[in-house]
Write a protein that holds these residues in place. Sequence first.
Motif, mmCIF file in Angstrom:
data_model
loop_
_atom_site.group_PDB
_atom_site.id
_atom_site.type_symbol
_atom_site.label_atom_id
_atom_site.label_comp_id
_atom_site.label_asym_id
_atom_site.label_seq_id
_atom_site.Cartn_x
_atom_site.Cartn_y
_atom_site.Cartn_z
ATOM 1 N N ILE A 4 -49.976 -122.875 -28.608
ATOM 2 C CA ILE A 4 -49.363 -122.404 -27.365
ATOM 3 C C ILE A 4 -48.945 -120.988 -27.765
ATOM 4 C CG2 ILE A 4 -47.097 -123.375 -27.826
ATOM 5 C CD1 ILE A 4 -47.144 -123.751 -24.671
ATOM 6 N N ARG A 14 -46.385 -115.946 -20.234
ATOM 7 C CA ARG A 14 -47.703 -116.977 -19.728
ATOM 8 C C ARG A 14 -47.729 -117.560 -21.172
ATOM 9 N NH1 ARG A 14 -51.573 -115.830 -15.780
ATOM 10 N NH2 ARG A 14 -53.024 -117.222 -15.680
ATOM 11 N N ARG A 16 -50.226 -120.126 -23.231
ATOM 12 C CA ARG A 16 -51.615 -120.693 -23.285
ATOM 13 C C ARG A 16 -51.809 -121.413 -24.456
ATOM 14 N NH1 ARG A 16 -55.047 -115.590 -21.176
ATOM 15 N NH2 ARG A 16 -54.644 -115.874 -18.932
ATOM 16 N N ALA A 84 -56.403 -128.127 -22.831
ATOM 17 C CA ALA A 84 -55.742 -126.689 -22.984
ATOM 18 C C ALA A 84 -54.920 -126.561 -21.639
ATOM 19 C CB ALA A 84 -56.914 -125.848 -22.830
ATOM 20 N N ASP A 86 -52.588 -123.231 -19.402
ATOM 21 C CA ASP A 86 -52.289 -122.245 -18.998
ATOM 22 C C ASP A 86 -51.091 -122.156 -17.969
ATOM 23 O OD1 ASP A 86 -52.225 -119.400 -17.947
ATOM 24 O OD2 ASP A 86 -54.291 -119.088 -17.713
#
Length: 166
Positions: A4, A14, A16, A84, A86
């Motif tokens: 991450i 942010r 990810r 995954a 986001d």
Amino acid sequence: MGGIEVRGDGGLPRLRGHAAVFNSLSQPISIFGFSFRERIAPGAFSDSIARGDIAALWNHDSSFPLGHTRNGTLTLSEDDRGLAIDLKPAATSYGKDLVALIERGDVSKMSFGFQVIKDRWTDNRADDTVTRELLEVKLYDVSVVTFPAFPQTSAVVREIWDEAGI
């Protein structure tokens, strides 16, 4: 992508990375004296992702929401590596604290909350291990955690200028 990441996005952080990694074994799980390990099959999250309504939490605690698929602050997908994420974390005190903890390296893992829909158990008598393969799950949350069941997940910080090579 190894875990991450925290990236700048118009002044807001942010995150990810991956909340789960396919075809990797979990730490041993013990329930009522019975021990086993889990492995996640590719495609296990696809129905949940399509249905949405999944939260991002801190340590699986619903008192600390970070984002949600229904409002677009959390996007999930399956890629070759795993589940995954986001995430645009909420600009709350604990959201900011979480970013700081990831940046310092105090928090470095992810996890997911789920209910098993379809699984397959394997008993390997040669080495006395039992494995549950998760074939389909109902996903409730993805979480940044201190102690994960799957050690293959990781959390690192990367500022946006690092990604751009600046």
